[in-house]
Scaffold this active site. Structure first.
Site, PDB file in Angstrom:
ATOM      1  N   CYS A 218       0.880  -1.171   0.000  1.00  0.00           N
ATOM      2  CA  CYS A 218       0.000   0.000   0.000  1.00  0.00           C
ATOM      3  C   CYS A 218       0.918   1.222   0.000  1.00  0.00           C
ATOM      4  O   CYS A 218       2.069   1.111  -0.430  1.00  0.00           O
ATOM      5  CB  CYS A 218      -0.971  -0.026   1.192  1.00  0.00           C
ATOM      6  N   GLY A 219       0.455   2.345   0.456  1.00  0.00           N
ATOM      7  CA  GLY A 219       1.298   3.531   0.445  1.00  0.00           C
ATOM      8  C   GLY A 219       2.474   3.434   1.394  1.00  0.00           C
ATOM      9  O   GLY A 219       3.609   3.763   1.046  1.00  0.00           O
ATOM     10  N   THR A 220       2.217   2.949   2.626  1.00  0.00           N
ATOM     11  CA  THR A 220       3.273   2.850   3.639  1.00  0.00           C
ATOM     12  C   THR A 220       3.564   1.423   4.089  1.00  0.00           C
ATOM     13  O   THR A 220       4.571   1.182   4.737  1.00  0.00           O
ATOM     14  CB  THR A 220       2.889   3.647   4.899  1.00  0.00           C
ATOM     15  N   GLY A 221       2.669   0.496   3.822  1.00  0.00           N
ATOM     16  CA  GLY A 221       2.800  -0.864   4.330  1.00  0.00           C
ATOM     17  C   GLY A 221       2.196  -1.035   5.709  1.00  0.00           C
ATOM     18  O   GLY A 221       2.113  -2.148   6.227  1.00  0.00           O
TER      19      GLY A 221
ATOM     20  N   GLY B 242      -1.054   0.144   6.836  1.00  0.00           N
ATOM     21  CA  GLY B 242      -2.473  -0.209   6.819  1.00  0.00           C
ATOM     22  C   GLY B 242      -2.705  -1.672   6.480  1.00  0.00           C
ATOM     23  O   GLY B 242      -3.534  -2.345   7.105  1.00  0.00           O
TER      24      GLY B 242
END
Length: 146
Positions: free
Chosen positions: A64-67, A69
């Site tokens: 995902c964007g940051t890992g 979530g």
């Protein structure tokens, strides 16, 4: 090894690069892409965790964007252990110490070349239940069973 992979839209670019990398790796017998255009990070995370737990895949990678979530969501599935990792220490620890079956990465955090190098290491890692971390994992499993 059978590896499930998935991402919502904000992880699709890195997910596609990792998928191609896995498909070219002789250690990987099957890559199961769980992504769809409309999937949310909780949905794909739950699906990946279930795929590992039901034996469809031995491990999973979520992007995902940051890992963060995806790791939170996948870990909500009873029995699943997901970890966000972007360096050698955390990738190794996630499997060797914590027996995480699901690797989560952030497309906005790590470059594709670095992510591929870490996935190469991750594929060879194994957890030793006789290690000092074994009893701690049993503590977590016992708590989860309540």
């Amino acid at each position: 090894m059978r590896v499930a992979i998935g991402a919502p839209g904000n992880g699709a670019v890195l997910k596609d690069e990792l998928k191609a990398h896995l498909e070219a790796d002789p250690r990987v017998s099957d890559v199961i892409d769980l992504s769809t255009a409309e999937i949310t990070y909780p949905q794909v995370s739950f699906q990946a965790a279930r795929a590992v737990l039901d034996g469809t895949a031995e491990r999973a990678i979520l992007v995902c964007g940051t890992g963060i979530g995806t790791a939170i969501a996948a870990s909500k599935v009873k029995g699943a252990r997901a970890a966000t990792a972007h360096d050698l220490l955390t990738v190794r620890g996630s499997v060797e110490n914590y027996d995480a079956q699901i690797l989560c990465m952030g497309q906005n955090v790590i470059a594709p070349v670095a992510a591929k190098a870490l996935v190469d290491v991750w594929l060879d890692l194994r957890h030793d239940p006789a290690s000092s971390y074994g009893p701690r994992l049993t503590e977590i499993e016992d708590y989860e069973a309540r």
